[in-house]
Design a protein around this motif. Structure first.
Motif, PDB file in Angstrom:
ATOM      1  N   ILE A 275     -33.377  74.749 -25.585  1.00 45.85           N
ATOM      2  CA  ILE A 275     -33.234  75.656 -26.728  1.00 45.85           C
ATOM      3  C   ILE A 275     -33.487  74.879 -28.016  1.00 45.85           C
ATOM      4  CG2 ILE A 275     -31.579  77.091 -28.010  1.00 45.85           C
ATOM      5  CD1 ILE A 275     -30.179  77.565 -25.260  1.00 45.85           C
ATOM      6  N   LYS A 276     -34.206  75.502 -28.947  1.00 47.79           N
ATOM      7  CA  LYS A 276     -34.480  74.881 -30.244  1.00 47.79           C
ATOM      8  C   LYS A 276     -33.398  75.298 -31.237  1.00 47.79           C
ATOM      9  CE  LYS A 276     -39.414  74.947 -29.203  1.00 47.79           C
ATOM     10  NZ  LYS A 276     -39.169  75.381 -27.796  1.00 47.79           N
ATOM     11  N   VAL A 277     -33.048  74.383 -32.135  1.00 47.59           N
ATOM     12  CA  VAL A 277     -31.919  74.587 -33.057  1.00 47.59           C
ATOM     13  C   VAL A 277     -32.376  74.319 -34.483  1.00 47.59           C
ATOM     14  CG1 VAL A 277     -29.658  73.693 -33.765  1.00 47.59           C
ATOM     15  CG2 VAL A 277     -30.166  74.033 -31.327  1.00 47.59           C
ATOM     16  N   THR A 278     -31.877  75.122 -35.430  1.00 50.14           N
ATOM     17  CA  THR A 278     -32.102  74.824 -36.842  1.00 50.14           C
ATOM     18  C   THR A 278     -30.755  74.660 -37.539  1.00 50.14           C
ATOM     19  OG1 THR A 278     -32.423  77.205 -37.211  1.00 50.14           O
ATOM     20  CG2 THR A 278     -34.379  75.820 -37.107  1.00 50.14           C
ATOM     21  N   HIS A 279     -30.720  73.705 -38.452  1.00 50.07           N
ATOM     22  CA  HIS A 279     -29.472  73.228 -39.067  1.00 50.07           C
ATOM     23  C   HIS A 279     -29.493  73.494 -40.567  1.00 50.07           C
ATOM     24  CE1 HIS A 279     -26.135  70.803 -40.216  1.00 50.07           C
ATOM     25  NE2 HIS A 279     -26.838  69.746 -40.601  1.00 50.07           N
ATOM     26  N   MET A 280     -28.454  74.132 -41.071  1.00 49.48           N
ATOM     27  CA  MET A 280     -28.322  74.455 -42.484  1.00 49.48           C
ATOM     28  C   MET A 280     -27.038  73.843 -43.048  1.00 49.48           C
ATOM     29  SD  MET A 280     -30.657  76.337 -41.164  1.00 49.48           S
ATOM     30  CE  MET A 280     -29.796  77.363 -39.979  1.00 49.48           C
ATOM     31  N   PRO A 281     -27.052  72.578 -43.418  1.00 54.20           N
ATOM     32  CA  PRO A 281     -25.812  71.884 -43.771  1.00 54.20           C
ATOM     33  C   PRO A 281     -25.103  72.446 -44.996  1.00 54.20           C
ATOM     34  CG  PRO A 281     -27.730  70.556 -44.362  1.00 54.20           C
ATOM     35  CD  PRO A 281     -28.236  71.706 -43.545  1.00 54.20           C
ATOM     36  N   LEU A 282     -25.865  72.891 -46.002  1.00 51.43           N
ATOM     37  CA  LEU A 282     -25.230  73.335 -47.241  1.00 51.43           C
ATOM     38  C   LEU A 282     -24.645  74.736 -47.114  1.00 51.43           C
ATOM     39  CD1 LEU A 282     -27.735  71.943 -49.896  1.00 51.43           C
ATOM     40  CD2 LEU A 282     -25.685  70.874 -48.951  1.00 51.43           C
ATOM     41  N   SER A 283     -25.396  75.668 -46.533  1.00 50.07           N
ATOM     42  CA  SER A 283     -24.881  77.025 -46.410  1.00 50.07           C
ATOM     43  C   SER A 283     -23.720  77.094 -45.424  1.00 50.07           C
ATOM     44  CB  SER A 283     -25.986  77.989 -45.988  1.00 50.07           C
ATOM     45  OG  SER A 283     -26.461  77.673 -44.705  1.00 50.07           O
ATOM     46  N   ASN A 284     -23.708  76.230 -44.399  1.00 57.12           N
ATOM     47  CA  ASN A 284     -22.565  76.186 -43.494  1.00 57.12           C
ATOM     48  C   ASN A 284     -21.291  75.862 -44.246  1.00 57.12           C
ATOM     49  OD1 ASN A 284     -24.394  74.638 -40.710  1.00 57.12           O
ATOM     50  ND2 ASN A 284     -24.253  76.773 -41.333  1.00 57.12           N
ATOM     51  N   CYS A 285     -21.409  75.030 -45.256  1.00 56.89           N
ATOM     52  CA  CYS A 285     -20.248  74.728 -46.101  1.00 56.89           C
ATOM     53  C   CYS A 285     -19.875  75.931 -46.955  1.00 56.89           C
ATOM     54  CB  CYS A 285     -20.546  73.530 -46.995  1.00 56.89           C
ATOM     55  SG  CYS A 285     -20.768  71.973 -46.120  1.00 56.89           S
ATOM     56  N   GLU A 286     -20.898  76.595 -47.515  1.00 61.65           N
ATOM     57  CA  GLU A 286     -20.622  77.727 -48.422  1.00 61.65           C
ATOM     58  C   GLU A 286     -19.824  78.816 -47.733  1.00 61.65           C
ATOM     59  OE1 GLU A 286     -22.943  81.312 -50.783  1.00 61.65           O
ATOM     60  OE2 GLU A 286     -23.683  80.461 -48.919  1.00 61.65           O
ATOM     61  N   VAL A 287     -20.178  79.166 -46.488  1.00 62.00           N
ATOM     62  CA  VAL A 287     -19.500  80.273 -45.803  1.00 62.00           C
ATOM     63  C   VAL A 287     -18.271  79.812 -45.039  1.00 62.00           C
ATOM     64  CG1 VAL A 287     -21.659  81.549 -45.614  1.00 62.00           C
ATOM     65  CG2 VAL A 287     -20.913  80.117 -43.700  1.00 62.00           C
ATOM     66  N   GLY A 288     -17.950  78.525 -45.131  1.00 62.75           N
ATOM     67  CA  GLY A 288     -16.770  78.028 -44.434  1.00 62.75           C
ATOM     68  C   GLY A 288     -16.945  78.002 -42.930  1.00 62.75           C
ATOM     69  N   GLY A 289     -18.202  77.862 -42.468  1.00 66.33           N
ATOM     70  CA  GLY A 289     -18.462  77.905 -41.031  1.00 66.33           C
ATOM     71  C   GLY A 289     -18.093  76.631 -40.298  1.00 66.33           C
ATOM     72  N   GLY A 290     -18.163  75.504 -40.993  1.00 63.38           N
ATOM     73  CA  GLY A 290     -17.885  74.223 -40.367  1.00 63.38           C
ATOM     74  C   GLY A 290     -19.089  73.301 -40.469  1.00 63.38           C
ATOM     75  N   ILE A 291     -19.040  72.209 -39.733  1.00 64.63           N
ATOM     76  CA  ILE A 291     -20.113  71.222 -39.719  1.00 64.63           C
ATOM     77  C   ILE A 291     -20.692  71.171 -38.314  1.00 64.63           C
ATOM     78  CG2 ILE A 291     -20.719  68.797 -40.056  1.00 64.63           C
ATOM     79  CD1 ILE A 291     -18.433  68.636 -42.091  1.00 64.63           C
ATOM     80  N   ALA A 292     -21.972  71.450 -38.198  1.00 63.39           N
ATOM     81  CA  ALA A 292     -22.618  71.530 -36.884  1.00 63.39           C
ATOM     82  C   ALA A 292     -22.699  70.147 -36.239  1.00 63.39           C
ATOM     83  CB  ALA A 292     -24.017  72.122 -37.035  1.00 63.39           C
ATOM     84  N   PRO A 293     -22.612  70.083 -34.902  1.00 64.63           N
ATOM     85  CA  PRO A 293     -22.670  68.794 -34.185  1.00 64.63           C
ATOM     86  C   PRO A 293     -24.106  68.291 -34.019  1.00 64.63           C
ATOM     87  CG  PRO A 293     -22.382  70.565 -32.607  1.00 64.63           C
ATOM     88  CD  PRO A 293     -22.327  71.208 -33.972  1.00 64.63           C
ATOM     89  N   ILE A 294     -24.792  68.110 -35.128  1.00 64.08           N
ATOM     90  CA  ILE A 294     -26.208  67.740 -35.079  1.00 64.08           C
ATOM     91  C   ILE A 294     -26.442  66.335 -34.534  1.00 64.08           C
ATOM     92  CG2 ILE A 294     -28.281  67.401 -36.468  1.00 64.08           C
ATOM     93  CD1 ILE A 294     -27.496  70.334 -35.900  1.00 64.08           C
ATOM     94  N   PRO A 295     -25.664  65.322 -34.923  1.00 66.20           N
ATOM     95  CA  PRO A 295     -25.903  64.003 -34.323  1.00 66.20           C
ATOM     96  C   PRO A 295     -25.803  64.026 -32.797  1.00 66.20           C
ATOM     97  CG  PRO A 295     -24.528  63.789 -36.263  1.00 66.20           C
ATOM     98  CD  PRO A 295     -24.640  65.254 -35.990  1.00 66.20           C
ATOM     99  N   GLN A 296     -24.857  64.787 -32.266  1.00 67.65           N
ATOM    100  CA  GLN A 296     -24.726  64.905 -30.808  1.00 67.65           C
ATOM    101  C   GLN A 296     -25.937  65.615 -30.206  1.00 67.65           C
ATOM    102  OE1 GLN A 296     -22.425  65.630 -33.186  1.00 67.65           O
ATOM    103  NE2 GLN A 296     -20.375  65.810 -32.293  1.00 67.65           N
ATOM    104  N   GLN A 297     -26.426  66.649 -30.901  1.00 68.79           N
ATOM    105  CA  GLN A 297     -27.595  67.371 -30.402  1.00 68.79           C
ATOM    106  C   GLN A 297     -28.822  66.466 -30.373  1.00 68.79           C
ATOM    107  OE1 GLN A 297     -26.822  70.149 -29.019  1.00 68.79           O
ATOM    108  NE2 GLN A 297     -26.724  71.845 -30.455  1.00 68.79           N
ATOM    109  N   LEU A 298     -29.013  65.705 -31.430  1.00 72.26           N
ATOM    110  CA  LEU A 298     -30.161  64.795 -31.479  1.00 72.26           C
ATOM    111  C   LEU A 298     -30.066  63.738 -30.381  1.00 72.26           C
ATOM    112  CD1 LEU A 298     -30.486  64.317 -35.345  1.00 72.26           C
ATOM    113  CD2 LEU A 298     -31.999  65.637 -33.844  1.00 72.26           C
ATOM    114  N   ALA A 299     -28.868  63.225 -30.148  1.00 68.33           N
ATOM    115  CA  ALA A 299     -28.684  62.225 -29.101  1.00 68.33           C
ATOM    116  C   ALA A 299     -29.003  62.789 -27.726  1.00 68.33           C
ATOM    117  CB  ALA A 299     -27.246  61.696 -29.136  1.00 68.33           C
TER     118      ALA A 299
END
Length: 438
Positions: A275-299
């Motif tokens: 599955i392909k993933v897209t990451h939005m670091p700033l808007s995730n903060c704006e809506v209070g969604g959290g911080i995506a586990p992107i380093p783990q996904q890349l690894a």
């Protein structure tokens, strides 16, 4: 045409090269090499002297909502208290449901110029406007073509208004994909639906079938906050990606944006199914969604792209967010180094949204590129250039931008753009939206 900079970034997987440039022929890169060698090999070519600049691939904004600019500063009686309130009390009734073609086109034109100004040459847009169809994507397409970007447009089909409206959304995508495929231009389409909490199982499977039949990705927002996984657990007895897996729709044809609140099993499904993933670091903060586990996904080898989400469109700011946020979350300054972030903003973004031979400067690849001012306070070297760019540049440092072999920004100015008139048009569209909201 020869473009001869002080530094060349061909791909962030390689160190930058001093005094290297490239040759453009038509809409493709024809050659790369030392500046002196290029001059000698092609003595009759036009020369663009880019000394003092970094020549880099154009950025790929892998997830945006162009209409989102209209909500910047919208008056709110009460700010949303959580992600569900953000959708149900704010975004859906006051923004999405108010959109019409003129609002969409005004916003599209402005944000295309904003993106070009910050080095973006390709993007994927997700239009959410249930009362603006049919033909909203076709209206949007005309604007994008005038600005000359490489764009993938989609309509976010959803059954939250009605099942009939959901079908209208799917057909909007299908008609648009077919039309753009026949034309073969820079603007193409993609299949899209919203989430598990606004779409039935049958609707989701239908969307994937329509996308697969046309050979395009199918996009959805996924676990942007805690609401969707909690909803899936309550209604299906399993988390969101486990539910998609049981529906038989996970795989390389799935493009999942956000992917913030993921369990270990969901992360494994993403990696195992391609599955392909897209990451939005700033808007995730704006809506209070959290911080995506992107380093783990890349690894884990997941294909990841970077997006603005229509929130802050200066792509240097988006990169800076990705560079900094994960270091804080992991208490580790080595997480998400500059070259990795730059890759997500270029070739990684292109791969995530299905663009081929885009996001890298190499012979045969698309002539999508930017020239960035390299006059930093401290000396530039191969070992520090990525950090210098990610931390200490912004849109004001982008000198020139080329998309598909055509200059779209020269000397920091978007060609053919009357920004004053465009801003007035966006103001008028926003005022109409805000009036509906009050």
């Amino acid at each position: 045409m020869l473009i001869l900079p002080s530094w060349l970034i061909a791909t962030p997987h390689e160190p930058p090269k001093a005094d290297h440039g490239l040759r453009v022929a038509g809409d493709r890169i024809a050659a790369i090499g030392p500046n002196a060698d290029l001059r000698a090999q092609f003595p009759d070519d036009e020369i663009i002297d880019a000394s003092g600049c970094v020549l880099a691939p154009g950025f790929v904004n892998a997830h945006t909502h162009l209409y989102g600019v209209l909500a910047h500063g919208i008056p709110l009686v009460k700010a949303p208290s959580d992600f569900w309130a953000f959708l149900a009390d704010f975004w859906w009734p006051l923004v999405e449901d108010a959109l019409d073609h003129e609002m969409i086109c005004a916003a599209t034109d402005w944000v295309c110029a904003e993106m070009l100004r910050s080095g973006v040459t390709s993007f994927y847009d997700c239009l959410e406007a249930p009362f603006a169809i049919p033909d909203a994507l076709f209206a949007q397409k005309e604007v994008v073509e005038r600005r000359g970007l490489r764009g993938i447009l989609s309509f976010e089909a959803t059954e939250r208004v009605s099942k009939a409206n959901g079908q209208l959304g799917l057909q909007e995508n299908a008609r648009f994909i077919d039309h753009c495929r026949r034309e073969g231009g820079l603007v193409q389409g993609l299949m899209c639906f919203h989430t598990t909490f606004t779409c039935s199982a049958e609707f989701i499977q239908q969307a994937f079938a329509l996308g697969a039949a046309r050979g395009v990705l199918t996009h959805m927002h996924c676990n942007e906050g805690v609401h969707e996984p909690n909803y899936a657990l309550a209604h299906f007895g399993k988390r969101t990606l486990e539910y998609y897996d049981d529906l038989g729709v996970t795989g390389p044809g799935m493009l999942a944006s956000q992917c913030v609140q993921l369990s270990d099993r969901e992360r494994a499904i993403i990696a195992e199914r391609g599955i392909k993933v897209t990451h939005m670091p700033l808007s995730n903060c704006e809506v209070g969604g959290g911080i995506a586990p992107i380093p783990q996904q890349l690894a884990a080898g997941v294909t990841v792209g970077l997006g603005s989400d229509g929130y802050i469109n200066d792509f240097f700011e988006v990169m800076r967010g990705a560079f900094l946020i994960h270091k804080a979350a992991h208490l580790n300054p080595q997480v998400m180094p500059g070259h990795d972030v730059f890759y997500l903003a270029t070739e990684g973004g292109a791969k995530s949204i299905g663009l081929e031979q885009v996001g890298r400067l190499a012979p045969g690849w698309a002539a999508d590129l930017q020239l960035i001012d390299a006059h930093f306070p401290t000396p530039v070297a191969a070992h520090n250039l990525y950090d210098q760019l990610v931390l200490w540049r912004n849109h004001t440092h982008v000198r020139d931008v080329m998309a598909a072999g055509q200059w779209r920004v020269r000397g920091g100015e978007v060609l053919g753009a009357d920004l004053g008139a465009m801003r007035a048009r966006v103001h008028a569209a926003a005022q109409r939206m805000w009036t509906k909201a009050s």
